[in-house]
Design an enzyme around this catalytic site. Structure first.
Site, short mmCIF file in Angstrom:
data_model
loop_
_atom_site.label_atom_id
_atom_site.label_comp_id
_atom_site.label_asym_id
_atom_site.label_seq_id
_atom_site.Cartn_x
_atom_site.Cartn_y
_atom_site.Cartn_z
N ASP A 86 0.84 -1.19 0.00
CA ASP A 86 0.00 0.00 0.00
C ASP A 86 0.88 1.25 0.00
O ASP A 86 2.02 1.20 0.46
CB ASP A 86 -0.85 0.07 1.27
N TYR B 4 1.94 4.70 1.82
CA TYR B 4 1.99 5.02 3.25
C TYR B 4 0.66 5.66 3.67
O TYR B 4 0.17 6.58 3.01
CB TYR B 4 3.12 5.99 3.56
N PHE C 137 7.57 2.90 -1.33
CA PHE C 137 8.59 3.10 -0.30
C PHE C 137 9.13 4.52 -0.23
O PHE C 137 9.81 4.87 0.73
CB PHE C 137 9.77 2.11 -0.46
N HIS D 219 9.91 -8.69 4.03
CA HIS D 219 9.61 -7.28 3.85
C HIS D 219 10.47 -6.45 4.80
O HIS D 219 10.82 -6.90 5.89
CB HIS D 219 8.12 -7.04 4.14
#
Length: 233
Positions: A76, A78, A89, A196
């Site tokens: 997703d 942020y 990211f 992750h």
């Protein structure tokens, strides 16, 4: 009690008109078959939606299909207001402190290659052919996974299928990203999988996985220039 709006009711949405679609990707079936419905759902959602609509397809805008050499697949955007800016990211240059996942990415990059960046803006990677794509391209503020069922995966799958028509490096962090590997066409690809970078999982296989040097080693073996991971936006 007033009923909640039907987020999936079809109609013509101003969100679709106000969100620029990158021309180089506009022929993907998603934009004719799925985007109008998703745009209407976004328009009907009363919550603040991240990132801003004009940045929703920023990853595709900065890295057209013919430029893609590496794909880093996120989940997703942020959910913190002011953080999401359309690249997986990545955050806007003024964001402090960095999201913990991004801080872990930078920690691994420093240990792997010695590179560092002055802030959390990863646009410099995108301009070198690193497609920073999220699996879902919208999220309600403060609600992780709040738009996971809107149907964004149709776009993710089509993008992965398109770029894997030629050899590409795929960096898949975490199980949700790895589940999308089914859309990658067979080819002479690098597929790098690890945990992750989230604080919940980084110590279980992300740290020490050396994705940045592995990507550049693969590119070098193909006679291509590596990614300058220290290039700022």
């Amino acid at each position: 009690m007033a009923s909640q709006p039907d987020l999936f009711a079809p109609s013509v949405s101003p969100v679709a008109e106000a969100t620029p679609i990158p021309e180089a990707w506009a022929d993907l079936p998603f934009f004719a078959e799925d985007w109008p419905r998703i745009a209407e759902a976004l328009a009907r959602d009363p919550r603040a939606i991240l990132p801003p609509h004009e940045r929703r397809f920023q990853a595709l805008a900065l890295t057209p299909p013919e430029a893609v050499r590496v794909v880093i697949l996120g989940q997703d955007p942020y959910p913190t207001p002011g953080h999401a800016m359309g690249l997986a990211f990545s955050v806007n240059p003024d964001v402090r402190p960095l999201p913990k996942s991004l801080a872990n990415v930078f920690r691994e990059m420093k240990e792997d290659t010695g590179d560092s960046l002055p802030n959390g803006d990863l646009s410099g990677w995108a301009r070198q052919g690193v497609l920073l794509l999220n699996t879902h391209l919208s999220v309600p503020a403060g609600v992780i996974g709040g738009h996971a069922k809107l149907g964004w995966e149709a776009l993710t799958g089509q993008v992965l299928a398109r770029v894997s028509e030629r050899a590409t490096a795929f960096v898949l962090w975490g199980r949700p990203a790895q589940a999308q590997a089914r859309h990658i066409r067979p080819g002479d690809h690098l597929i790098h999988e690890s945990a992750h970078p989230s604080p919940l999982s980084a110590s279980r296989g992300f740290f020490g996985s050396r994705p940045f040097s592995k990507v550049n080693g693969w590119l070098a073996a193909r006679g291509e220039a590596g990614i300058d991971w220290g290039a700022s936006g």
